[in-house]
Write an enzyme that holds these catalytic residues in place. Structure first.
Site, PDB file in Angstrom:
ATOM      1  N   HIS A 259      -0.640  -0.110 -10.095  1.00 25.22           N
ATOM      2  CA  HIS A 259      -1.364  -1.065  -9.257  1.00 25.22           C
ATOM      3  C   HIS A 259      -1.849  -2.252 -10.093  1.00 25.22           C
ATOM      4  CE1 HIS A 259      -3.613  -1.200  -5.165  1.00 25.22           C
ATOM      5  NE2 HIS A 259      -3.247  -2.414  -5.555  1.00 25.22           N
TER       6      HIS A 259
ATOM      7  N   GLU B 194      -4.311   7.256  -5.819  1.00 26.25           N
ATOM      8  CA  GLU B 194      -4.493   6.443  -7.017  1.00 26.25           C
ATOM      9  C   GLU B 194      -5.834   6.745  -7.667  1.00 26.25           C
ATOM     10  OE1 GLU B 194      -3.974   2.290  -6.160  1.00 26.25           O
ATOM     11  OE2 GLU B 194      -1.964   2.564  -5.314  1.00 26.25           O
TER      12      GLU B 194
ATOM     13  N   ARG C 233       0.854  -1.192   0.000  1.00 29.89           N
ATOM     14  CA  ARG C 233       0.000   0.000   0.000  1.00 29.89           C
ATOM     15  C   ARG C 233       0.889   1.241   0.000  1.00 29.89           C
ATOM     16  NH1 ARG C 233      -3.664  -2.504  -1.719  1.00 29.89           N
ATOM     17  NH2 ARG C 233      -5.766  -2.794  -0.841  1.00 29.89           N
TER      18      ARG C 233
END
Length: 325
Positions: free
Chosen positions: A282, A263, A234
């Protein structure tokens, strides 16, 4: 029955998970996540089930979702964007999918590491532009990798590190002694021990109040000069401003990350332009193999819970599963 589906990799990847969901006969409402709170609020209230990715599912969202929402099925394992306490208080079973993407994420971790140590982007940029510029890289052999969080993904990273001939040290509150012995993983007594020993620092812990900003100026100062930091966990585990300063000073030699604190990031995010940083969007768990496993488990969880049966994995098992169909 209406089901909200927001995860894009589920929607964009072909596979049996689509057939499994279609066979339910439920009405599927799709949106392109990850969604912020406002977008999530606009979609809940009239849905019975929800397969979510990294949407912001706050107390406000859950209050609007009740009493219609019966089951929340997380596509993935990280639930830090979900107000778990509110789910539990609202009597909403929160399901998740552990054990479906650890191989894929570990492979991506090594993609980032090798790209940094072998100056991969510099070399491909050079040849693509018609050049032949070269930089000397480093071997992984005999280097020490420190793993913070020796869960499923951390273990897969340790196994691959062992294959590369690396030394492995790890810190975990629930250290698996048998695994450590099998793969030669040294058990660290503290995080400071990992910080001091590591040529490469690999983050595989959940985001919690204790791990937020774990990689900060104070702890970076405890690390070897030139350490490479890898993050497929994370973005918020790292304090962005402190890391940027350390990357510019050379205290941190490079940062390979699949996650950011925002994000998608704004165009001026400070980590996007530094030459010793590699950022991927991601996608560490996004392969054709892992998406099908992950999506299928999320759908199976949803079907089981909607039918009042025990799901494969539940974050809040104290909340009873009730038949909704």
């Amino acid at each position: 029955m209406k089901i909200l589906l927001t995860t894009t990799s589920f929607q964009d990847t072909p596979g049996a998970h689509h057939d499994l969901l279609a066979q339910t006969g439920w009405e599927i409402i799709t949106a392109r996540g990850p969604l912020n709170e406002a977008d999530t609020l606009a979609l809940v209230g009239d849905v019975d089930g929800y397969i979510c990715g990294d949407d912001a599912i706050t107390r406000k969202v859950l209050e609007k979702a009740r009493p219609k929402l019966k089951v929340l099925s997380k596509y993935g394992i990280g639930v830090d964007k979900i107000d778990v306490k509110s789910c539990t208080e609202s009597g909403i079973p929160l399901l998740f999918t552990p054990g479906v993407n650890h191989t894929t994420v570990a492979e991506h971790n090594f993609l980032l590491l090798l790209a940094l140590e072998k100056n991969f982007l510099f070399h491909t940029d050079s040849t693509r532009s018609g050049g032949w510029k070269r930089k000397t890289g480093h071997e992984l052999l005999e280097k020490t990798i420190g793993i913070i969080g020796l869960g499923r993904i951390g273990k897969e990273v340790a196994i691959r590190s062992h294959a590369f001939g690396m030394k492995v040290i790890a810190f975990d509150h629930h250290f698996d002694e048998a695994f450590g012995k099998q793969y030669g993983v040294k058990k660290a007594a503290s995080l400071d021990e990992v910080f001091a020993a590591s040529d490469y620092l690999s983050l595989h812990t959940n985001l919690t109040p204790e791990t937020r900003d774990l990689i900060c100026a104070k702890n970076i100062a405890k690390m070897k000069k030139g350490v490479l930091i890898l993050n497929c966990a994370r973005g918020e585990i790292v304090n962005t401003n402190d890391l940027v300063a350390a990357l510019k000073s050379g205290q941190v030699g490079g940062y390979g990350t699949d996650v950011l604190d925002q994000e998608p990031p704004p165009a001026d995010h400070p980590l996007l332009k530094l030459p010793n940083v590699i950022v991927t969007p991601h996608v560490g768990s996004r392969t054709y193999e892992s998406v099908v496993r992950q999506a299928t488990t999320a759908v199976k969880n949803l079907i089981l819970a909607m039918n009042g049966e025990k799901p494969i994995a539940q974050v809040n098992p104290e909340v009873p599963v009730k038949k909704a169909v």
